[in-house]
Design a protein around this motif. Structure first.
Motif, PDB file in Angstrom:
ATOM      1  N   PRO A  42       0.824  -1.215   0.000  1.00 46.87           N
ATOM      2  CA  PRO A  42       0.000   0.000   0.000  1.00 46.87           C
ATOM      3  C   PRO A  42       0.861   1.269   0.000  1.00 46.87           C
ATOM      4  CG  PRO A  42      -0.783  -1.556   1.631  1.00 46.87           C
ATOM      5  CD  PRO A  42       0.513  -2.099   1.097  1.00 46.87           C
ATOM      6  N   PHE A  43       0.402   2.266  -0.673  1.00 46.40           N
ATOM      7  CA  PHE A  43       1.044   3.562  -0.847  1.00 46.40           C
ATOM      8  C   PHE A  43       2.427   3.443  -1.479  1.00 46.40           C
ATOM      9  CE2 PHE A  43       1.908   8.040   0.113  1.00 46.40           C
ATOM     10  CZ  PHE A  43       0.731   8.530  -0.400  1.00 46.40           C
ATOM     11  N   ASP A  99       0.530   4.490  -6.177  1.00 44.92           N
ATOM     12  CA  ASP A  99      -0.476   5.069  -5.270  1.00 44.92           C
ATOM     13  C   ASP A  99      -0.122   6.504  -4.932  1.00 44.92           C
ATOM     14  OD1 ASP A  99      -1.660   2.582  -5.226  1.00 44.92           O
ATOM     15  OD2 ASP A  99      -0.743   1.987  -3.335  1.00 44.92           O
TER      16      ASP A  99
END
Length: 163
Positions: free
Chosen positions: A111-112, A116
């Motif tokens: 994630p990120f 992202d």
């Protein structure tokens, strides 16, 4: 015009995702292609940051955050280069955890990750009119991530030199 910029960003992202997939499907992927993909990704990221900085040139706070992001980006490039070079000589700084291994086996990013972060900076922030807030969030998260990684490398090097 932020809408046009967001559309161009999404188009560049789509093309970036497709080129590697096509090369793998055709059996023409190579280390040179992977290297070139990384170089192009960094150039596009830098140009996008420059463009975003240009658009907020009269907003000092946002311009400072663009500068911080450019600095952290450069620091990350250097840290990644050092980590990769050290790994080739047998020094491993990071043990990949179960989550990283699970994501990697499914060819997913954590994630990120880079895509992202770019989507928040160059698409979502401008689209909803919250450029400063997007810059602030990404600058904080990037800085904390770099600091954590650099600290881990520094500690491992200190332990290695004292033994």
């Amino acid at each position: 015009d932020y809408i046009r910029g967001g559309i161009f960003y999404q188009l560049s992202f789509l093309l970036d995702c497709v080129d590697g997939k096509i090369a793998r499907l055709r059996g023409t992927s190579s280390e040179r292609g992977a290297f070139l993909d990384g170089v192009v990704n960094n150039v596009v990221y830098g140009l996008n940051l420059f463009g975003l900085g240009w658009s907020v040139v009269h907003d000092t706070k946002s311009l400072i955050l663009v500068g911080i992001l450019l600095l952290v980006w450069a620091l990350n490039l250097d840290l990644n280069r050092y980590i990769d070079t050290s790994a080739k000589h047998g020094t491993q700084f990071f043990n990949r955890g179960i989550i990283h291994r699970a994501l990697s086996t499914r060819r997913l990013l954590h994630p990120f990750s880079f895509p992202d972060k770019q989507a928040v900076l160059f698409f979502l922030g401008p689209l909803i009119g919250m450029i400063y807030q997007a810059l602030l969030v990404v600058a904080i998260l990037d800085s904390v991530a770099w600091l954590g990684r650099a600290t881990r490398v520094w500690r491992k090097l200190a332990a290695k030199s004292s033994s």
